[in-house]
Design a protein around this motif. Structure first.
Motif, short mmCIF file in Angstrom:
data_model
loop_
_atom_site.label_atom_id
_atom_site.label_comp_id
_atom_site.label_asym_id
_atom_site.label_seq_id
_atom_site.Cartn_x
_atom_site.Cartn_y
_atom_site.Cartn_z
N ALA A 1 0.83 -1.21 0.00
CA ALA A 1 0.00 0.00 0.00
C ALA A 1 0.87 1.25 0.00
CB ALA A 1 -0.92 -0.01 1.22
N LEU A 2 1.99 1.21 0.72
CA LEU A 2 2.81 2.42 0.78
C LEU A 2 3.66 2.58 -0.49
CD1 LEU A 2 1.76 2.01 3.78
CD2 LEU A 2 3.40 3.82 4.25
N CYS A 3 4.09 1.46 -1.05
CA CYS A 3 4.75 1.56 -2.37
C CYS A 3 3.78 2.09 -3.42
CB CYS A 3 5.27 0.18 -2.81
SG CYS A 3 6.79 -0.31 -1.97
N ASP A 4 2.54 1.66 -3.31
CA ASP A 4 1.51 2.12 -4.26
C ASP A 4 1.35 3.64 -4.21
OD1 ASP A 4 -0.91 1.63 -6.00
OD2 ASP A 4 -1.87 2.57 -4.26
N ILE A 5 1.44 4.20 -3.02
CA ILE A 5 1.36 5.66 -2.89
C ILE A 5 2.50 6.31 -3.67
CG2 ILE A 5 1.60 7.58 -1.27
CD1 ILE A 5 0.08 5.93 0.80
N THR A 6 3.71 5.80 -3.46
CA THR A 6 4.86 6.37 -4.18
C THR A 6 4.72 6.17 -5.68
OG1 THR A 6 6.23 5.87 -2.25
CG2 THR A 6 7.38 6.41 -4.30
N GLU A 7 4.35 4.95 -6.06
CA GLU A 7 4.25 4.64 -7.49
C GLU A 7 3.29 5.60 -8.19
OE1 GLU A 7 5.35 -0.02 -6.66
OE2 GLU A 7 3.25 0.59 -6.78
N ALA A 8 2.17 5.87 -7.54
CA ALA A 8 1.20 6.77 -8.16
C ALA A 8 1.58 8.23 -7.98
CB ALA A 8 -0.20 6.50 -7.58
N LEU A 9 1.83 8.64 -6.74
CA LEU A 9 1.97 10.08 -6.46
C LEU A 9 3.29 10.67 -6.93
CD1 LEU A 9 0.35 10.63 -2.94
CD2 LEU A 9 -0.73 10.45 -5.17
N VAL A 10 4.34 9.87 -6.95
CA VAL A 10 5.65 10.40 -7.37
C VAL A 10 5.86 10.28 -8.88
CG1 VAL A 10 8.16 10.18 -7.13
CG2 VAL A 10 6.68 9.94 -5.11
N PHE A 11 5.55 9.10 -9.41
CA PHE A 11 6.01 8.81 -10.77
C PHE A 11 4.97 9.04 -11.86
CE2 PHE A 11 8.74 6.19 -8.00
CZ PHE A 11 9.98 6.62 -8.43
N SER A 12 3.69 9.05 -11.50
CA SER A 12 2.68 9.14 -12.56
C SER A 12 1.76 10.36 -12.43
CB SER A 12 1.85 7.85 -12.62
OG SER A 12 2.64 6.79 -13.15
N ARG B 1 6.29 17.33 -5.71
CA ARG B 1 6.03 18.20 -4.56
C ARG B 1 5.37 19.52 -4.98
NH1 ARG B 1 6.14 15.60 0.31
NH2 ARG B 1 8.02 14.32 0.49
N ILE B 2 5.34 19.79 -6.29
CA ILE B 2 4.78 21.05 -6.78
C ILE B 2 3.53 20.80 -7.62
CG2 ILE B 2 5.29 23.09 -8.22
CD1 ILE B 2 8.26 22.72 -7.41
N LEU B 3 3.47 19.60 -8.23
CA LEU B 3 2.36 19.28 -9.14
C LEU B 3 1.39 18.26 -8.58
CD1 LEU B 3 4.42 18.79 -12.45
CD2 LEU B 3 3.35 20.89 -11.57
N GLY B 4 1.81 17.50 -7.57
CA GLY B 4 1.03 16.36 -7.12
C GLY B 4 0.19 16.65 -5.89
N LEU B 5 -0.05 15.60 -5.10
CA LEU B 5 -0.89 15.75 -3.91
C LEU B 5 -0.10 16.32 -2.73
CD1 LEU B 5 -3.49 15.05 -2.20
CD2 LEU B 5 -2.42 12.83 -1.77
N ALA B 6 1.10 15.77 -2.50
CA ALA B 6 1.81 16.06 -1.25
C ALA B 6 2.83 17.19 -1.47
CB ALA B 6 2.51 14.80 -0.75
N HIS B 7 2.39 18.40 -1.26
CA HIS B 7 3.28 19.55 -1.38
C HIS B 7 4.13 19.65 -0.12
CE1 HIS B 7 1.28 21.77 -4.87
NE2 HIS B 7 0.82 20.53 -4.87
N ASN B 8 5.17 20.50 -0.19
CA ASN B 8 5.96 20.66 1.03
C ASN B 8 5.98 22.10 1.51
OD1 ASN B 8 7.92 21.89 -0.51
ND2 ASN B 8 9.08 20.01 -0.79
N ALA B 9 6.31 22.22 2.78
CA ALA B 9 6.18 23.52 3.44
C ALA B 9 7.14 24.56 2.89
CB ALA B 9 6.39 23.34 4.95
#
Lengths: 428, 428
Positions: free
Chosen positions: A179-190, A369-377
């Motif tokens: 489940a946590l790899c799935d988050i990275t696979e989707a949110l980071v790479f695609s 971090r700029i285009l996806g779900l999880a932005h940073n502070a």
């Protein structure tokens, strides 16, 4: 949400400020560290980011952190379920990292798998590294400490060092962290590279650039090649989420926390994710200059990114020469034949591959971090949206350059010069 | 050697010609295929190579193969233990391959994990492909059938096609096939390149060349880089031992057997091992010319090696365009954006990487069959040792060229021309 089984595990129940002392008050591991009388404990809840419950528990003689996973993403709620077992992976990753680079992770006092609870050292007066960088603090140790951390944990978790039977068994253990790899696979790479539902970006300022990146064939192909590496190249036990929000610091000490995304993946992944966050901090600094100019801070950040790589490569080479006891590149083929240079040639090839892939992972980390779900502070705390977009645009272009040109980039000096050129650029 | 557990599994006992009918006579899966009366069955033991017991069981209505693993290497004896569980991996690999390329594996009738027994289709009048090639038979179908087999099994077993959760669970399942991976890791990638105890070669004829190869730094570094890929790059479910001795043929049919070395590894591994065995057959042909000249056979072998690659690449591209439903290179990023060429660009990169690595795996496979423990009949059946050494020397040089120059070799035509040049060379 119950967990059955032979151990008569109790059903999962989330902790609260009110129930924590009663539920954990019998544990010697806590009592001997914070005080024998749970009635005197004080409990405060602190957010740890997006996923979990975190409490600071204080007693008359000390304090601990109690971290508990929830069966869903804390920030989103029950509509986004997430397995409690991430706590199990975090615990096991912390134990391995603690053995591979002693002192760089919090001490662990207690783990309860069924309740997904880890009790660990309360780090004080540490602050989150990302927050310190936003505040313009030039921390003297992080470059060296983090360079050593990635070299040691990633080398010692690979077939370069481990008994291969143990490495394969550990790979099987962590392969369930789906489940946590799935988050990275989707949110980071695609997701960042098409109009995925969870995406957001500073709009309308970045709309044109975002559309341009999403039409960028070379970039998208590289992002997917990196995803292929992420999903297939089970080279070592990675932290999996090694950004500046997963590091706690004082001027004298660096600690790495939160490895619940741990998985067997490419050595280059942790290194690239980590360094990317220093580069993002670099491009965000002009958004924080109302609190003082940041020339020195910018130089510090480029220097630290360079230092992490240099220390990583040097320590990796040191471990290569002194601890290469796994099944790969055996001394029997090289040193024992009087051919130490053969082993050096192989090391050069490996570091070249890691460098190349590291730059790619850094590029996509910046994008997500700029285009996806999880932005940073770093960027999110820039209140002026035009200013924020200006910082983000430079970082996006920088990330694109790294990801697409990674096999032709030779040195950190070249990358620092690129960052400095982009920083001076007027954004339309 | 007992296997305990909840299923009340019986202790392992090796089958024999005398006991087989009594022990398996109650199984409907056998009775309905070979005859209801086990008293009328005839049982013959046949070697299957080095590791296992294999029986042909015939009755009045049909025949089956009964294959049983032993807790040691059959050829060596109890001094070399080997887990019975290899039978479990073979069974599961056969089931997956049968689903991924129907008709290319023997039908499976029964599996008994505790007794490490697989009952399967008796392939007749099939012969082992390696034997047919030694005999100079130009089999018309094998190039196409095997090219399709590797494309289909390797594509459909990867994250290009599978649901990633299922792929990760399967990776965990097969990661326990440690003992058989260990054999490959040692015997293929390391032992040939130093004076390992189990090595042998045609001596003294090859002594100088062998010493030269064991001093060859570039070669040894490449062999270890390939071992690194083998051990870390868990890209797909590989057969793991795909040589011409694992293929049974008639002019009309090709079947792939014996996947007990199955593991998650690089796509290029199976492809390279397989094609290498055609190239070895090529260099061995002059040792078999006393039974008739082999000009046409040599041309056939180079043509078939080329055909396997071409069919593999074409079919892989076809599956890429029609079955790419995994987490990698998603259509949402390319075709759905009107950018089918983006997906083609990624495909070209992947095939280029597979080509490059395939040549490397082929090179080391050739070396280990001449320098290591497990030689093959192509060369071993050449009675004249001077002639044998002459054939082997050409193959060794060819393998070295492939392994070291793999990133600069462009086409099968170039490789065929190299083979033909070496074949004409006078060996000193």
């Amino acid at each position: 949400m119950t967990s059955g089984g032979e151990d008569q595990m109790l059903a999962f129940v989330a902790l609260s400020v009110e129930t924590l002392a009663a539920r954990l008050g019998a544990l010697d591991a806590l009592r001997e560290r914070i005080g024998q009388d749970p009635g005197k404990w004080t409990v405060a809840e602190v957010g740890d980011g997006n996923l979990n419950l975190v409490f600071i528990v204080k007693g008359d003689i000390g304090s601990v952190i109690v971290k508990q996973a929830l069966p869903y993403v804390r920030l989103v709620g029950e509509s986004w379920p997430l397995p409690l077992k991430r706590s199990f992976f975090e615990y096991h990753a912390l134990m391995r990292q603690g053995a591979r680079d002693p002192g760089m992770t919090p001490e662990i006092f207690h783990f309860d798998q069924a309740q997904a609870i880890i009790v660990m050292e309360f780090l004080t007066p540490h602050v989150i590294l990302r927050r310190a960088l936003i505040d313009g603090r030039e921390l003297p140790r992080v470059g060296r400490d983090l360079g050593l951390f990635v070299a040691r944990t990633l080398f010692r978790g690979s077939d370069l060092s481990m008994v291969t039977r143990e490495k394969k068994a550990d790979l099987a253990l962590f392969s369930d962290n789906v489940a946590l790899c799935d988050i990275t696979e989707a949110l980071v790479f695609s997701d960042p590279y098409f109009e995925a539902p969870l995406n957001r970006h500073t709009s309308p300022q970045l709309d044109d650039l975002v559309a341009e990146l999403r039409r960028d064939r070379d970039l998208k192909v590289e992002a997917q090649r990196l995803k292929h590496l992420f999903s297939a190249n089970a080279e070592t036990l990675c932290h999996g989420d090694l950004h500046t929000g997963s590091v706690m610091v004082t001027d004298a000490e660096t600690k790495v926390i939160d490895p619940e995304f741990a998985f067997y993946g490419p050595i280059a992944f942790d290194v690239g994710m980590l360094i990317a966050n220093f580069w993002m901090s670099y491009f965000s600094q002009s958004g924080h200059e109302e609190r003082g100019e940041r020339h020195s801070m910018r130089a510090y950040l480029l220097h630290t990114a360079t230092e992490i790589w240099d220390v990583f490569a040097t320590e990796f080479g040191h471990l290569w020469r002194t601890e290469r006891k796994g099944i790969l590149y055996q001394a029997s083929l090289f040193e024992a034949q009087g051919d130490a240079l053969g082993a050096e040639q192989a090391l050069d090839r490996i570091l070249d591959d890691i460098w190349n892939d590291m730059l790619g992972f850094a590029g996509v980390e910046i994008h997500r971090r700029i285009l996806g779900l999880a932005h940073n502070a770093d960027f999110e705390t820039i209140a002026d949206h035009d200013m924020r977009a200006c910082c983000e645009a430079k970082a996006l272009k920088f990330g694109r350059h790294l990801a697409v040109n990674r096999s032709r980039i030779r040195s950190m000096a070249e990358i620092s010069a690129l960052a400095e050129r982009l920083e001076k650029e007027q954004v339309k």
